[in-house]
Design a protein around this motif. Structure first.
Motif, PDB file in Angstrom:
ATOM      1  N   VAL A 186       0.838  -1.195   0.000  1.00 27.10           N
ATOM      2  CA  VAL A 186       0.000   0.000   0.000  1.00 27.10           C
ATOM      3  C   VAL A 186       0.874   1.246   0.000  1.00 27.10           C
ATOM      4  O   VAL A 186       1.756   1.393   0.843  1.00 27.10           O
ATOM      5  N   GLY A 187       0.652   2.120  -0.970  1.00 23.69           N
ATOM      6  CA  GLY A 187       1.412   3.363  -1.056  1.00 23.69           C
ATOM      7  C   GLY A 187       2.284   3.438  -2.283  1.00 23.69           C
ATOM      8  O   GLY A 187       2.828   4.496  -2.601  1.00 23.69           O
ATOM      9  N   LEU A 188       2.422   2.317  -2.991  1.00 23.06           N
ATOM     10  CA  LEU A 188       3.213   2.276  -4.218  1.00 23.06           C
ATOM     11  C   LEU A 188       2.381   1.640  -5.325  1.00 23.06           C
ATOM     12  O   LEU A 188       1.625   0.710  -5.077  1.00 23.06           O
ATOM     13  N   THR A 189       2.526   2.150  -6.528  1.00 22.65           N
ATOM     14  CA  THR A 189       1.940   1.518  -7.708  1.00 22.65           C
ATOM     15  C   THR A 189       2.947   1.627  -8.846  1.00 22.65           C
ATOM     16  O   THR A 189       3.820   2.499  -8.827  1.00 22.65           O
ATOM     17  N   PRO A 190       2.868   0.748  -9.832  1.00 23.05           N
ATOM     18  CA  PRO A 190       3.790   0.858 -10.967  1.00 23.05           C
ATOM     19  C   PRO A 190       3.716   2.207 -11.663  1.00 23.05           C
ATOM     20  O   PRO A 190       4.670   2.628 -12.314  1.00 23.05           O
ATOM     21  N   GLU A 191       2.581   2.905 -11.501  1.00 21.50           N
ATOM     22  CA  GLU A 191       2.432   4.211 -12.145  1.00 21.50           C
ATOM     23  C   GLU A 191       3.197   5.305 -11.403  1.00 21.50           C
ATOM     24  O   GLU A 191       3.537   6.333 -11.987  1.00 21.50           O
ATOM     25  N   THR A 192       3.454   5.112 -10.111  1.00 19.16           N
ATOM     26  CA  THR A 192       4.113   6.161  -9.329  1.00 19.16           C
ATOM     27  C   THR A 192       5.624   6.156  -9.515  1.00 19.16           C
ATOM     28  O   THR A 192       6.270   7.192  -9.364  1.00 19.16           O
ATOM     29  N   ASP A 193       6.190   5.008  -9.829  1.00 23.37           N
ATOM     30  CA  ASP A 193       7.634   4.927  -9.992  1.00 23.37           C
ATOM     31  C   ASP A 193       7.969   3.695 -10.822  1.00 23.37           C
ATOM     32  O   ASP A 193       7.456   2.609 -10.576  1.00 23.37           O
ATOM     33  N   ARG A 194       8.838   3.876 -11.800  1.00 23.14           N
ATOM     34  CA  ARG A 194       9.181   2.771 -12.694  1.00 23.14           C
ATOM     35  C   ARG A 194       9.825   1.603 -11.942  1.00 23.14           C
ATOM     36  O   ARG A 194       9.687   0.442 -12.348  1.00 23.14           O
ATOM     37  N   ALA A 195      10.521   1.896 -10.853  1.00 18.91           N
ATOM     38  CA  ALA A 195      11.208   0.841 -10.111  1.00 18.91           C
ATOM     39  C   ALA A 195      10.233  -0.166  -9.517  1.00 18.91           C
ATOM     40  O   ALA A 195      10.604  -1.311  -9.264  1.00 18.91           O
ATOM     41  N   VAL A 196       8.985   0.245  -9.304  1.00 21.19           N
ATOM     42  CA  VAL A 196       7.990  -0.657  -8.733  1.00 21.19           C
ATOM     43  C   VAL A 196       7.773  -1.857  -9.648  1.00 21.19           C
ATOM     44  O   VAL A 196       7.574  -2.988  -9.190  1.00 21.19           O
ATOM     45  N   ALA A 197       7.826  -1.615 -10.949  1.00 18.85           N
ATOM     46  CA  ALA A 197       7.604  -2.693 -11.915  1.00 18.85           C
ATOM     47  C   ALA A 197       8.706  -3.738 -11.877  1.00 18.85           C
ATOM     48  O   ALA A 197       8.518  -4.860 -12.365  1.00 18.85           O
ATOM     49  N   THR A 198       9.851  -3.406 -11.281  1.00 17.06           N
ATOM     50  CA  THR A 198      10.960  -4.359 -11.226  1.00 17.06           C
ATOM     51  C   THR A 198      10.897  -5.250  -9.992  1.00 17.06           C
ATOM     52  O   THR A 198      11.688  -6.196  -9.877  1.00 17.06           O
ATOM     53  N   LEU A 199       9.992  -4.967  -9.064  1.00 14.30           N
ATOM     54  CA  LEU A 199       9.895  -5.775  -7.855  1.00 14.30           C
ATOM     55  C   LEU A 199       9.406  -7.178  -8.198  1.00 14.30           C
ATOM     56  O   LEU A 199       8.555  -7.355  -9.073  1.00 14.30           O
ATOM     57  N   SER A 200       9.935  -8.154  -7.506  1.00 17.60           N
ATOM     58  CA  SER A 200       9.571  -9.540  -7.792  1.00 17.60           C
ATOM     59  C   SER A 200       8.994 -10.206  -6.551  1.00 17.60           C
ATOM     60  O   SER A 200       9.381  -9.900  -5.419  1.00 17.60           O
ATOM     61  N   SER A 201       8.049 -11.121  -6.798  1.00 16.94           N
ATOM     62  CA  SER A 201       7.426 -11.846  -5.700  1.00 16.94           C
ATOM     63  C   SER A 201       6.902 -13.176  -6.218  1.00 16.94           C
ATOM     64  O   SER A 201       6.174 -13.219  -7.216  1.00 16.94           O
ATOM     65  N   ALA A 202       7.280 -14.260  -5.552  1.00 17.67           N
ATOM     66  CA  ALA A 202       6.774 -15.574  -5.934  1.00 17.67           C
ATOM     67  C   ALA A 202       5.326 -15.750  -5.496  1.00 17.67           C
ATOM     68  O   ALA A 202       4.564 -16.491  -6.127  1.00 17.67           O
ATOM     69  N   ARG A 203       4.930 -15.058  -4.446  1.00 19.30           N
ATOM     70  CA  ARG A 203       3.546 -15.106  -3.982  1.00 19.30           C
ATOM     71  C   ARG A 203       2.761 -13.989  -4.659  1.00 19.30           C
ATOM     72  O   ARG A 203       3.339 -12.977  -5.090  1.00 19.30           O
TER      73      ARG A 203
END
Length: 263
Positions: free
Chosen positions: A58-75
């Motif tokens: 909560v507080g981050l979206t891919p639209e707010t910062d390009r780095a968010v799109a690079t986050l990875s999660s198996a779940r």
């Protein structure tokens, strides 16, 4: 029991904040440690835990910062925008959870600024909490535990009759207590910006006992719980990493050294 993780990531240091020279207007969660955003270290811990089903940041979206799109999660990982405050973000996450096809029974609320968190610490917190049936579980880390793991680290401590503690950033919350119609939840939200209202909420006798240093965990849990209509339980956490959130430049240095030693 089904536990989903609520990852609070809405903090953006402003000019004057000790971390602003490091973040320069970007979200605090994206501050890099060991070549990766701080939030990714927390995601790794949540992914490695056996007690967590899915995660909502909560507080981050891919639209707010390009780095968010690079986050990875198996779940499964979902994102919700910033709703303006920690309390409002928590309410938004609870609403999100209630709309799931199979809603969780609990949300494990954690911050994105404890990059030393590990999967065993997450599992310890959830499993220890669910040994009892309370509405909310909050972590207290003894000062001795913090000093032994991170000598000389500066934290905000408070004294109880049971000892000296700082807060840990892992709190398990029953979804039923986060229901927007819960009277206690409404009172807590209404009092969040008013110190006098907060004092009335928990009772001036509680504050007075705290000032005198005679407030005990057992007395506080019983009396505050009755007044709020929320059954809470404090966990004495033996893991200093749960209380090592990054708030100042000296914390950046401590965490950087710890991650280097771990590697």
């Amino acid at each position: 029991m089904i536990v989903d993780a609520l990852l609070a990531a809405g903090s953006v240091p402003r000019p004057g904040d000790p971390l602003y020279p490091y973040t320069q207007g970007r979200p605090k969660a994206l501050l890099e440690f060991a070549g990766r955003p701080m939030i990714q270290h927390v995601l790794d811990a949540l992914n490695g835990a056996t007690t967590i089903r899915s995660i909502v940041a909560v507080g981050l979206t891919p639209e707010t910062d390009r780095a968010v799109a690079t986050l990875s999660s198996a779940r499964p990982l979902s994102f919700l925008p910033n709703h303006g405050s920690l309390v409002d973000n928590l309410a938004a996450a609870a609403a999100w959870a209630r709309e799931l096809p199979d809603p969780p029974t609990h949300l494990l609320a954690t911050s994105s600024d404890i990059p030393l968190l590990t999967a065993p610490i997450v599992d310890w917190n959830v499993n220890t909490s669910l040994e009892t049936d309370h509405d909310a579980y909050y972590n207290l880390v003894p000062k001795a535990v913090m000093e032994a793991r991170f000598p000389g680290v500066r934290r905000t401590y408070f004294k109880l009759r049971d000892g000296v503690f700082c807060g840990g950033d892992l709190n398990l919350l029953s979804l039923r207590v986060l229901n927007s119609y819960n009277p206690a939840w409404r009172r807590i939200i209404d009092a969040r910006k008013n110190a006098f209202a907060q004092a009335r909420l928990v009772g001036f006798d509680v504050l007075w006992r705290a000032v005198l240093g005679v407030l005990s965990l057992e007395w506080a849990q019983e009396n505050i719980g009755k007044r709020l209509g929320v059954r809470g339980r404090a966990l004495i956490c033996p893991h200093a990493e749960a209380g090592m959130d990054v708030d100042r430049p000296d914390h950046v240095a401590v965490v950087t050294r710890a991650l280097a030693a771990r590697a």
